[in-house]
Structure formats: C-alpha cells, structure tokens
Design an enzyme around this catalytic site. Structure first.
Site: not given
Length: 480
Positions: A255, A289
């Site tokens: 990720e 993110c």
C-alpha cells in the site's frame, strides 16, 4: 490501570529485550522536540531471533486453535477500549497526531479488529464437485506461515494493527518492523496490547531498527512467506524487488503513495466542496496516503470556489496537537519539513501562484495554497504528503477526467457534484482503487477493499480481500 512500561525494548519470543545493534533510535516528540527516549536498535541478530520465534509459534498447537484466536481478538478490543486514553496520548506525543486524528485512528483500529474476529471461523475446508467419479475433491483454507509487516509513521497504530491482527486471526504469526519515528505507536504498544490479550509468546514479535542496517535483511530473509508493506512508492518498489528477487519468492501486499484528486464539477455545492478540501487535505497535516493532493475545479466555478476556500483556510487552527481545536499539528520530523520547503520553492520556480502562505515555524507547516498550476508540474504530479494544496482548472468534465487520471498514482479520489448519477458515472472512469462522491478522499472502512492502482500498490486490505491475501488454498483429492 498502570501505564505500560519498557516500551523502548524489542519484543521477541514473548520477552522484552534490549536491541543488540550499536546504533540507537531517538524517539522525538515532533511538536515539542523533547526526546521521549533513546532506544537500542535491533540488529540482524535480533531479526533472526524474531523470525525463529515466529516460526516456532506458528507450528505450536496454540496458534492452530480458532477458539484461542477468537478469544485473543475479543480480549484485545476490551484492552484497547480500557487503554484508549493512553493510546491517544502516545499518538499525540510520538506521531504529532491531533486529538481528532488520534481518535479517528483508534476507532479505525477497533473496526479492523472487529472485522478480523470473524476470520478464524472462515478457515474452512470446502468440498468441490469432483470431475473424477472415483474421487472426492476438497479445498483447504490454510495460513501462510510467518508474515513480515513493515508499517509507516503517519497512521502507525492503525496501519500496523491492520496487518498484524488480520495475520494472527488467520493463524499466521508476525514479525513487525515499525517506522523508526513511531516505534511505540506502530510497534511496541501493539506488543503490549496483544500480550495483555493473551496471545501466545512468539506469535507477534516487534523489532525496531534502522532501514540501512536491517531493512533489506528483514525483507530478504527466508522465514517470511509474505511481506506486508505500507509506505512510500519508492521504498515499496525496493521492497517488492527484494521480496521476489531472492532465493525464496514471497507474496506481497503493498500500500504505497497517492496523489488523490478532488474533482469539483460545474454543478457542485461550493460550501461542501470547501469542507471536503479542508478535511481531505489538512487532516493530520496532509500526511495521509489518501489525502487530497490536488483539487481540479471546473473553470466556471474556480474563482468562486477559491474565494470561499481562502476564507475557510484562514480559520484553521495550527499548533499544539494536544489542544482540542487543532486541525494541523507538527510535521513528523525536520527532514520532512525541509522536503516541504523544497516543494514550495520548486512550485514557485515552475510558475505556480502562491495565494496563501501560512508560514513555517519549526515543525509546524501551515497551509500553502497554489493556483495557476501547470498539470505537468511537480506540484501536480507528485505526492507532497503535507499541507500544500495545488488547484488546477478544468475546461469541462472530460478535461477534468483527463487531469484526474494523468499521474502515476491511483489510490483514492473524490468527486463533488449535485448529481449523484453524474458523480457515479464520473467516478467509474477514474483509474483509482477508491472514489468517494461528495465525501473526502480520506476514508477507510474495515469491510471495504482498500488499495490502489498503478504505482499506488498491489493487493487490497480489509474485509474478505485481506483474508484472501493472508491465507492460501490447498487442493486435495481422496478416493471414494
């Protein structure tokens, strides 16, 4: 209830031990700059010990008991709720989280733990239709073995817990390497919580060390069957290469970085668009993110939107993360602050117009808002991971879609429009793993797939998707 002690130690095989490296890790409060503690770092010897403990625990009878794993997960939720204030306090001190963000993070971790509680009962054997009339056919659902988890400093507690509790629920064992900036909230705090919840010794091991000393060794080691990494795209690409380039191929869950667009179409509610921008970009100083890394506004509403946004940005409280009204606290460390200063300078050199400069003081970086940003400029193409906001203009809806898809990232995204049907049609064309219509780009549900496309990662976290990632299938046939 006494607070946890010895959080500056390594947790290996159920023992709290001093790291054997000659290097040390300084745990620094990013707001006050006070040294919380100095920690003896882990060496490759400690990595070997941690993996050996995890392998031993994996083959132990205790971890093969679904009832034990369910009991640990239930107890873990109770322990976290009882120690909530302690955990929130650590997130504020160690990661610079505001109280709002720290509370959101603990709730997210509790959500993923609850979701994982169903996984032990899903480790089933399924009978298939046999194509051979003389044989029976079955598929076994099995754990992978030892899973290596590398977690980041921005949401350290949740993003460590997301992989750790899922791995354990699926009968795997874990070696966790948290970011050096957050060795407690991403690492030893989890060790203490699982220990109190009754997890067998060695099922979770936590080692903190410098990437330069143990990073490659941790990934290339023969013991782990999977590497679960959350962090930057650049480091993730290195981790991926190391994980599949050695003697033993490993599964990967990556990720990575994002460049989430908030697309404001010409029919948008501008007051809503402003709130989506503020929370999507400035929550946790933009160190997420999924954070709104750029706004793409239709030319017809651009000026009105910018006017409303500036009025709202001027109201944002910047400062002590321990205060209830603070939205923007400190950047994690001085190196990141320097990076933000460079991003601002390069943006100016490339022709962007800085229309709001909130200033930089120590590790506090207040909002910086740019307009007239070239879509090919670094500011629009790269992830800033800070409270810096570029606003791009789109000529129409088709142009907005082109701009939204024109980066190497594809994690999260958001669309603002009064027409949900129009928003859904637009969202379906985005090259991203996640899109939120009239919602902020920062969203994470424990039962929904979390992950991205392009250079934003591989695989999906949460719900049945992470269950698939952290288990394996084994086909077996038997004669009638």
């Amino acid at each position: 209830m006494a607070h946890y002690q010895n959080l500056e130690l390594q947790y290996i095989g159920g023992q709290w031990l001093k790291g054997t490296s000659t290097q040390s890790i300084q745990n620094i409060n990013p707001y006050s700059q006070d040294i919380i503690f100095k920690m003896a770092a882990a060496s490759t010897v400690d990595v070997d010990s941690a993996y050996a403990a995890a392998e031993k625990a994996f083959y132990g009878q205790l971890m093969q008991s679904a009832e034990l794993r369910k009991s640990v997960i239930q107890k873990l939720q109770e322990v976290i709720r009882a120690r909530r204030d302690e955990i929130v306090g650590w997130l504020i001190r160690e990661s610079g989280s505001s109280r709002l963000k720290a509370s959101i993070e603990v709730d997210a971790a509790l959500g993923i733990i609850q979701e994982a509680g169903a996984f032990p009962d899903k480790m089933l054997t399924e009978q298939l239709e046999s194509k051979d009339p003389q044989r029976r056919s079955f598929v076994l659902r099995k754990p992978l073995g030892v899973i290596a988890v590398i977690s980041p400093w921005n949401f350290p507690f949740h993003l460590s817990m997301r992989s750790v509790v899922t791995a354990i629920a699926c009968a795997n064992t874990v070696v966790l390497k948290p970011a050096s900036d957050t060795p407690v909230t991403g690492g030893t705090l989890l060790g203490k919580l699982f220990e109190e919840a009754g997890l067998p010794a060695g099922a979770l091991n936590v080692i903190s060390g410098s990437g330069g000393e143990i990073g490659d060794y941790f990934v290339e080691h023969a013991a782990p069957k999977m590497i679960s990494f959350t962090g930057s795209t650049e480091i993730g690409q290195r981790v991926g290469a190391k994980a599949v380039g050695g003697e033993t191929l490993k599964r990967l869950a990556l990720e990575l970085g994002g460049n989430a667009p908030l697309v404001i179409l010409d029919d948008a509610d501008l007051d809503l668009a402003v709130e989506l921008t503020v929370m999507g970009r400035f929550l946790h100083q933009g160190q997420i993110c999924m954070s709104t890394n750029r706004v793409i506004a239709d030319v017809s509403i651009h000026d009105a939107y910018v006017e409303k946004l500036l009025a709202r940005v001027k109201q944002i409280a910047v400062g002590d993360p321990d205060k209830a009204d603070t939205l923007i606290g400190p950047i994690i460390n001085a190196a990141q602050v320097k990076k933000h200063q460079q991003i601002i300078q390069i943006a100016l050199e490339q022709g962007a117009e800085l229309i709001y400069d909130g200033g930089i003081q120590g590790n506090l970086v207040a909002p910086h808002v740019f307009i007239n940003v070239d879509p090919s400029a670094d500011l629009a193409q790269e992830e800033s991971f800070g409270p810096i906001l570029p606003i791009l203009q789109a000529e129409n809806e088709a142009h907005a879609l082109e701009l939204a898809n024109s980066t190497r990232f594809g994690l999260s995204s958001a669309v603002c429009t009064r027409s949900l049907e129009r928003g859904a049609g637009f969202a379906a064309q985005l090259d991203a793993g996640m899109t939120h219509i009239n919602g902020i780009s920062v969203a994470d549900h424990a039962n929904a797939p979390f992950g991205g496309e392009k250079n934003s990662g591989l695989g999906r976290f949460n719900g049945r998707w992470i269950f698939e990632e952290f288990t394996r299938t084994h086909w077996m046939t038997l004669p009638l």
